[in-house]
Design a protein around this motif. Structure first.
Motif, short mmCIF file in Angstrom:
data_model
loop_
_atom_site.label_atom_id
_atom_site.label_comp_id
_atom_site.label_asym_id
_atom_site.label_seq_id
_atom_site.Cartn_x
_atom_site.Cartn_y
_atom_site.Cartn_z
N UNK A 196 0.82 -1.21 0.00
CA UNK A 196 0.00 0.00 0.00
C UNK A 196 0.85 1.26 0.00
N UNK A 197 1.94 1.25 0.78
CA UNK A 197 2.84 2.41 0.82
C UNK A 197 3.49 2.62 -0.54
N UNK A 198 3.91 1.54 -1.19
CA UNK A 198 4.53 1.65 -2.51
C UNK A 198 3.53 2.21 -3.52
N UNK A 199 2.32 1.70 -3.52
CA UNK A 199 1.29 2.18 -4.46
C UNK A 199 0.96 3.64 -4.18
N UNK A 200 0.83 4.01 -2.91
CA UNK A 200 0.51 5.39 -2.55
C UNK A 200 1.62 6.34 -2.99
N UNK A 201 2.87 5.99 -2.74
CA UNK A 201 3.99 6.85 -3.14
C UNK A 201 4.12 6.94 -4.66
N UNK A 202 3.87 5.83 -5.35
CA UNK A 202 3.90 5.86 -6.82
C UNK A 202 2.80 6.77 -7.35
N UNK A 203 1.62 6.70 -6.76
CA UNK A 203 0.51 7.56 -7.18
C UNK A 203 0.83 9.04 -6.91
N UNK A 204 1.38 9.33 -5.75
CA UNK A 204 1.77 10.72 -5.44
C UNK A 204 2.81 11.22 -6.43
N UNK A 205 3.79 10.39 -6.73
CA UNK A 205 4.83 10.78 -7.67
C UNK A 205 4.24 11.03 -9.06
N UNK A 206 3.36 10.15 -9.48
CA UNK A 206 2.73 10.31 -10.80
C UNK A 206 1.89 11.58 -10.86
N UNK A 207 1.10 11.82 -9.83
CA UNK A 207 0.22 12.99 -9.86
C UNK A 207 1.01 14.30 -9.84
N UNK A 208 2.07 14.36 -9.07
CA UNK A 208 2.84 15.61 -9.03
C UNK A 208 3.56 15.84 -10.35
N UNK A 209 4.00 14.79 -10.99
CA UNK A 209 4.69 14.97 -12.27
C UNK A 209 3.70 15.21 -13.40
N UNK A 210 2.61 14.48 -13.41
CA UNK A 210 1.62 14.63 -14.47
C UNK A 210 0.82 15.92 -14.33
N UNK A 211 0.73 16.43 -13.12
CA UNK A 211 -0.04 17.65 -12.90
C UNK A 211 0.47 18.82 -13.71
N UNK A 212 1.78 18.94 -13.80
CA UNK A 212 2.33 20.04 -14.57
C UNK A 212 2.04 19.87 -16.05
N UNK A 213 2.13 18.64 -16.55
CA UNK A 213 1.86 18.41 -17.97
C UNK A 213 0.39 18.63 -18.29
N UNK A 214 -0.50 18.29 -17.38
CA UNK A 214 -1.92 18.46 -17.63
C UNK A 214 -2.37 19.91 -17.47
N UNK A 215 -1.83 20.59 -16.46
CA UNK A 215 -2.32 21.93 -16.15
C UNK A 215 -1.28 23.01 -16.32
N UNK A 216 -0.11 22.68 -16.82
CA UNK A 216 0.98 23.63 -16.94
C UNK A 216 0.68 24.82 -17.83
N UNK A 217 -0.08 24.60 -18.89
CA UNK A 217 -0.42 25.71 -19.79
C UNK A 217 -1.45 26.65 -19.17
N UNK A 218 -2.21 26.17 -18.21
CA UNK A 218 -3.27 26.98 -17.60
C UNK A 218 -2.80 27.73 -16.36
N UNK A 219 -1.62 27.39 -15.85
CA UNK A 219 -1.07 28.05 -14.67
C UNK A 219 0.17 28.85 -15.11
N UNK A 220 0.05 30.15 -15.23
CA UNK A 220 1.20 30.94 -15.67
C UNK A 220 2.26 31.03 -14.58
N UNK A 221 3.52 30.92 -14.99
CA UNK A 221 4.64 31.06 -14.07
C UNK A 221 5.33 32.40 -14.33
#
Length: 115
Positions: free
Chosen positions: A13-38
Motif C-alpha cells: 500500500x505504501x509503494x502504491x501510494x507513493x507511486x501515485x503521489x509521484x505520478x500525480x505531481x509529475x503529471x499535474x504540470x503536464x496536464x495543467x501547466x499551460x493553464x497556470x502561468x509562471x
C-alpha cells in the motif's frame, strides 16, 4: 514478502501510494501547466532544478559523511576529477562517462593490487 499478510499489505500500500503521489505531481504540470502561468523569476529558478538534483545525487555518493569524521575521500573522487578534466578539455559527455568509469576501474584495480 515476509509471510505476514498485514505487513505485506502495508508495504504494498505504501509503494502504491507513493507511486501515485509521484505520478500525480509529475503529471499535474503536464496536464495543467499551460493553464497556470509562471512568473519570469520562477521560470529562471526552475532552469537550475536539474543541476541541483544532479548535485544532490552525485555529491553524497562521492563524499559520504561519517559522524564525527566528515567527508570520506576515496578513489571515486579521483575518478570524478578525471571525468571533470575530460569534460573541461573536450566538452564530450560520452567521453566523460567512459573516461570516468575507466579511471574508476583502473584506480579500483590498482587499490586492490596494492593492498
Amino acid at each position: 514478502m515476509t509471510g505476514d499478510l498485514d505487513y505485506d499489505l502495508y508495504i504494498l500500500g505504501a509503494i502504491v501510494f507513493l507511486a501515485l503521489c509521484s505520478f500525480l505531481t509529475r503529471a499535474g504540470y503536464f496536464l495543467f501547466g499551460d493553464h497556470i502561468p509562471l512568473s519570469d523569476s520562477v521560470r529562471r529558478a526552475l532552469r537550475y532544478a536539474p543541476t541541483a538534483a544532479l548535485i544532490g545525487i552525485v555529491v553524497p555518493e562521492l563524499l559520504p559523511w561519517k559522524a564525527g569524521v566528515g567527508p570520506v575521500f576515496d578513489i571515486k573522487v579521483l575518478a570524478a576529477l578525471v571525468a571533470v578534466l575530460l569534460y573541461w578539455r573536450t566538452r564530450s559527455s560520452l567521453l566523460v562517462i567512459v573516461g570516468g568509469m575507466v579511471a574508476y576501474w583502473i584506480l579500483r584495480a590498482l587499490s586492490h593490487w596494492i593492498s
